[in-house]
Scaffold this motif. Structure first.
Motif, PDB file in Angstrom:
ATOM      1  N   ARG A  53       0.830  -1.200   0.000  1.00 45.23           N
ATOM      2  CA  ARG A  53       0.000   0.000   0.000  1.00 45.23           C
ATOM      3  C   ARG A  53       0.867   1.253   0.000  1.00 45.23           C
ATOM      4  N   GLU A  54       1.946   1.217   0.758  1.00 44.53           N
ATOM      5  CA  GLU A  54       2.847   2.374   0.811  1.00 44.53           C
ATOM      6  C   GLU A  54       3.516   2.613  -0.539  1.00 44.53           C
ATOM      7  N   VAL A  55       3.921   1.519  -1.218  1.00 46.30           N
ATOM      8  CA  VAL A  55       4.541   1.642  -2.545  1.00 46.30           C
ATOM      9  C   VAL A  55       3.539   2.206  -3.542  1.00 46.30           C
ATOM     10  N   SER A  56       2.283   1.697  -3.465  1.00 43.34           N
ATOM     11  CA  SER A  56       1.238   2.178  -4.361  1.00 43.34           C
ATOM     12  C   SER A  56       0.978   3.666  -4.137  1.00 43.34           C
ATOM     13  N   GLN A  57       0.959   4.083  -2.882  1.00 46.67           N
ATOM     14  CA  GLN A  57       0.732   5.488  -2.575  1.00 46.67           C
ATOM     15  C   GLN A  57       1.861   6.358  -3.117  1.00 46.67           C
ATOM     16  N   GLN A  58       3.088   5.874  -2.975  1.00 50.04           N
ATOM     17  CA  GLN A  58       4.231   6.622  -3.507  1.00 50.04           C
ATOM     18  C   GLN A  58       4.138   6.756  -5.023  1.00 50.04           C
ATOM     19  N   ALA A  59       3.682   5.681  -5.704  1.00 51.40           N
ATOM     20  CA  ALA A  59       3.552   5.723  -7.160  1.00 51.40           C
ATOM     21  C   ALA A  59       2.472   6.722  -7.581  1.00 51.40           C
ATOM     22  N   LEU A  60       1.356   6.719  -6.872  1.00 51.54           N
ATOM     23  CA  LEU A  60       0.286   7.671  -7.168  1.00 51.54           C
ATOM     24  C   LEU A  60       0.754   9.105  -6.927  1.00 51.54           C
ATOM     25  N   PHE A  61       1.531   9.298  -5.854  1.00 48.84           N
ATOM     26  CA  PHE A  61       2.070  10.622  -5.539  1.00 48.84           C
ATOM     27  C   PHE A  61       2.965  11.108  -6.676  1.00 48.84           C
ATOM     28  N   ALA A  62       3.829  10.206  -7.192  1.00 44.46           N
ATOM     29  CA  ALA A  62       4.730  10.575  -8.292  1.00 44.46           C
ATOM     30  C   ALA A  62       3.939  10.947  -9.543  1.00 44.46           C
ATOM     31  N   GLU A  63       2.863  10.213  -9.819  1.00 44.16           N
ATOM     32  CA  GLU A  63       2.019  10.532 -10.977  1.00 44.16           C
ATOM     33  C   GLU A  63       1.360  11.898 -10.805  1.00 44.16           C
ATOM     34  N   ALA A  64       0.891  12.155  -9.577  1.00 47.67           N
ATOM     35  CA  ALA A  64       0.236  13.435  -9.322  1.00 47.67           C
ATOM     36  C   ALA A  64       1.194  14.600  -9.529  1.00 47.67           C
ATOM     37  N   MET A  65       2.469  14.415  -9.183  1.00 46.83           N
ATOM     38  CA  MET A  65       3.454  15.476  -9.345  1.00 46.83           C
ATOM     39  C   MET A  65       3.677  15.822 -10.819  1.00 46.83           C
ATOM     40  N   GLN A  66       3.419  14.841 -11.694  1.00 45.30           N
ATOM     41  CA  GLN A  66       3.618  15.061 -13.129  1.00 45.30           C
ATOM     42  C   GLN A  66       2.335  15.469 -13.846  1.00 45.30           C
ATOM     43  N   SER A  67       1.207  15.438 -13.123  1.00 40.12           N
ATOM     44  CA  SER A  67      -0.081  15.675 -13.763  1.00 40.12           C
ATOM     45  C   SER A  67      -0.312  17.160 -14.043  1.00 40.12           C
ATOM     46  N   ILE A  68      -0.894  17.425 -15.199  1.00 42.41           N
ATOM     47  CA  ILE A  68      -1.240  18.801 -15.563  1.00 42.41           C
ATOM     48  C   ILE A  68      -2.302  19.362 -14.622  1.00 42.41           C
ATOM     49  N   PHE A  69      -3.122  18.454 -14.050  1.00 41.49           N
ATOM     50  CA  PHE A  69      -4.202  18.919 -13.193  1.00 41.49           C
ATOM     51  C   PHE A  69      -3.686  19.459 -11.856  1.00 41.49           C
ATOM     52  N   THR A  70      -2.516  18.982 -11.429  1.00 37.86           N
ATOM     53  CA  THR A  70      -1.929  19.515 -10.204  1.00 37.86           C
ATOM     54  C   THR A  70      -1.609  20.994 -10.366  1.00 37.86           C
ATOM     55  N   MET A  71      -1.009  21.343 -11.515  1.00 35.67           N
ATOM     56  CA  MET A  71      -0.689  22.751 -11.771  1.00 35.67           C
ATOM     57  C   MET A  71      -1.956  23.583 -11.919  1.00 35.67           C
ATOM     58  N   GLU A  72      -2.999  22.986 -12.504  1.00 34.74           N
ATOM     59  CA  GLU A  72      -4.267  23.707 -12.630  1.00 34.74           C
ATOM     60  C   GLU A  72      -4.873  23.989 -11.254  1.00 34.74           C
ATOM     61  N   LEU A  73      -4.766  23.023 -10.337  1.00 35.64           N
ATOM     62  CA  LEU A  73      -5.272  23.224  -8.982  1.00 35.64           C
ATOM     63  C   LEU A  73      -4.503  24.328  -8.263  1.00 35.64           C
ATOM     64  N   ILE A  74      -3.194  24.383  -8.481  1.00 38.58           N
ATOM     65  CA  ILE A  74      -2.367  25.434  -7.868  1.00 38.58           C
ATOM     66  C   ILE A  74      -2.747  26.796  -8.449  1.00 38.58           C
ATOM     67  N   ASP A  75      -2.884  26.862  -9.773  1.00 39.36           N
ATOM     68  CA  ASP A  75      -3.238  28.127 -10.426  1.00 39.36           C
ATOM     69  C   ASP A  75      -4.604  28.624  -9.981  1.00 39.36           C
ATOM     70  N   SER A  76      -5.489  27.689  -9.621  1.00 38.00           N
ATOM     71  CA  SER A  76      -6.836  28.058  -9.175  1.00 38.00           C
ATOM     72  C   SER A  76      -6.903  28.267  -7.672  1.00 38.00           C
ATOM     73  N   SER A  77      -5.744  28.192  -7.009  1.00 37.66           N
ATOM     74  CA  SER A  77      -5.645  28.381  -5.547  1.00 37.66           C
ATOM     75  C   SER A  77      -6.437  27.337  -4.758  1.00 37.66           C
ATOM     76  N   LEU A  78      -6.617  26.152  -5.349  1.00 42.71           N
ATOM     77  CA  LEU A  78      -7.315  25.084  -4.639  1.00 42.71           C
ATOM     78  C   LEU A  78      -6.362  24.264  -3.776  1.00 42.71           C
ATOM     79  N   ILE A  79      -5.096  24.217  -4.156  1.00 47.15           N
ATOM     80  CA  ILE A  79      -4.065  23.638  -3.291  1.00 47.15           C
ATOM     81  C   ILE A  79      -2.867  24.576  -3.300  1.00 47.15           C
TER      82      ILE A  79
END
Length: 373
Positions: free
Chosen positions: A251-277
Motif C-alpha cells: 500500500r505504501e509503494v502504491s501510494q508513492q507511485a500515485l504521488f509521483a504521478e500526481a506530481m507530473q499531472s497537468i491537473f496539479t498545476m491547474e489546482l495550484i493556479d486556481s488556488s485550490l491547493i
C-alpha cells in the motif's frame, strides 16, 4: 438551547478554523453532512431541520462574566444573527456575531476543545453542557500533567473539579427548574453523568459536599477510559504477520507511485493556479495520492468533453465557492463538484464544435464505480 439546536451550534463551531478564522465570521455547513451527523433518514428531515435552525437562532444566548480590576463585567451576546439556505442547494450559511468570535477562536487557549463525536451520542442538553465543562477541566489536567507548571494539588483540582450548586444551576440553566434538589439530582446530575460515562471517552462520578445540613456544592471525579484493545492480542499478532506487513508495504509503494504521478499531472498545476491547493499541500503524499486516484480520472473525463480550458473554468468556479476557513475534505469536495458537473448535462462540447450542448444521460452507480476502479 435544547438538544438538537445545541448540537447544530456545536457542529457549526467545529467548522471554525481557529488558526485561520473567517474574516466575515461566516462558515458553511452541508445539509447532507448535517443529516448524517444527526443520523436522520426520514422524508420529513428538511422540515425538521428548518425548525431546528430557527429554534437555534431564537434560543442561542450567551452571558459572559469577566473579572475586571474594579469587579465583574457582564455581557449578553446573541451568537448567530443570520442563517441562510435554499431548498435547492446543499449549503447552509451561518454567520457568527463579531462579539462571540474571540471566545470561539480562543478555544485552544482556554482548554475547551472536546470530541465532537462524543457530543453526537449525547441525548440530553444537560449532558452536553456538563460534558463540555468537564472537558475543559480535564484538558487542563492533561496539559499540565504532561507539561508541568502546576502543583499536585492543583492537578487534583482539575481532575476533580467542584462547583457550588447555584453555579451548577446557572451553568445548566435550571435556576427556575427542578427546585427540589432530589429532582435536580435525578434529572440533571445523575442522568448526565451516567450518559457521559456511557457514551464518551470519560468516566464521571460525583459526590455531594455539605455545608451544615444543606448540600453546598458538587465535586466531580473525571478519568479517561483506557483505549480499547483488540481481543486476544490480535493487534500484536497482526503486526507480526508477514502477509499483513507485506500488504502494508504494498500500500505504501502504491501510494508513492500515485504521488509521483500526481506530481507530473497537468491537473496539479491547474489546482495550484486556481488556488485550490498550495505548494505546501503538494508535499502531502496522502492528499496528492488520493487526488490522483479519485479526482484526476474525473478531470480527464471532463477534459475529453470540454477541453483543458473548460476544466480550468470549472476549477475557477469551484475555487470561488470553496471556503478555506471551514474544514472540508478537499478530495471529497473536488470529487463531488466534478461528479455533479459531469452529471448535470451542462458540460459543453470542445471549442471546435460548440454549436450544441452535450446532454449526458444519468450515470448509474455501477458506471461510477467502474470509472472509479
Amino acid at each position: 438551547m435544547d438538544k438538537t439546536p445545541l448540537k447544530i451550534f456545536e457542529l457549526a463551531v467545529s467548522y471554525i478554523d481557529t488558526d485561520n478564522p473567517p474574516k466575515d465570521n461566516i462558515i458553511y455547513l452541508s445539509k447532507t453532512e448535517l443529516f448524517k451527523f444527526f443520523k436522520v433518514t426520514d422524508s420529513n428531515k428538511h422540515t425538521r431541520f428548518k425548525e431546528a435552525i430557527e429554534i437555534m437562532q431564537k434560543q442561542a444566548f450567551f452571558e459572559v462574566k469577566e473579572k475586571k480590576e474594579k469587579g465583574f463585567e457582564y455581557r449578553s451576546i446573541v451568537p448567530i444573527p443570520e442563517v441562510k439556505w435554499t431548498d435547492y442547494h446543499d449549503e447552509v450559511m451561518i454567520r457568527f456575531d463579531i462579539a462571540i468570535m474571540p471566545y470561539l477562536i480562543d478555544l485552544k487557549t482556554n482548554f475547551t476543545q472536546y470530541a465532537l463525536s462524543d457530543v453526537t451520542e449525547l441525548n440530553s442538553k444537560y449532558s452536553i453542557i456538563l460534558y463540555k465543562w468537564l472537558s475543559m477541566h480535564y484538558n487542563q489536567y492533561e496539559h499540565y500533567a504532561n507539561q508541568g507548571g502546576r502543583r499536585q494539588e492543583q492537578l487534583e483540582e482539575y481532575a476533580n473539579p467542584s462547583l457550588p450548586v447555584k453555579e451548577l444551576r446557572q451553568l445548566t440553566d435550571t435556576l427556575n427548574e427542578y427546585k427540589h434538589f432530589p429532582h435536580f439530582e435525578t434529572r440533571v446530575l445523575k442522568n448526565a453523568t451516567e450518559e457521559i460515562t456511557q457514551h464518551t471517552h470519560f468516566n464521571v462520578s460525583y459526590e455531594k459536599l455539605k455545608k451544615g445540613r444543606s448540600i453546598d456544592s458538587i465535586q466531580f471525579h473525571i478519568s479517561k477510559k483506557a483505549q480499547p484493545q483488540e481481543l486476544n492480542g490480535e493487534y500484536k499478532e497482526r503486526e507480526q504477520d508477514p502477509a499483513y506487513l507485506q500488504d502494508k508495504a504494498n500500500r505504501e509503494v502504491s501510494q508513492q507511485a500515485l504521488f509521483a504521478e500526481a506530481m507530473q499531472s497537468i491537473f496539479t498545476m491547474e489546482l495550484i493556479d486556481s488556488s485550490l491547493i498550495s505548494p505546501v499541500e503538494m508535499t502531502d503524499i496522502s492528499l496528492m495520492a488520493n487526488l490522483q486516484q479519485e479526482v484526476y480520472p474525473l478531470y480527464k473525463q471532463l477534459e475529453e468533453i470540454v477541453g483543458i480550458k473548460g476544466v480550468r473554468k470549472h476549477l475557477e468556479y469551484v475555487s470561488s465557492k470553496k471556503l478555506d476557513y471551514s474544514k472540508p475534505n478537499l478530495v471529497k469536495y473536488l470529487k463531488t463538484a466534478v461528479v455533479r458537473y459531469l452529471d448535470s448535462g451542462d458540460t459543453k462540447q470542445p471549442e471546435e464544435s460548440k454549436t450544441k450542448f452535450l446532454k449526458q444521460p444519468p450515470r448509474t452507480l455501477e458506471e461510477v464505480a467502474k470509472d472509479y476502479l
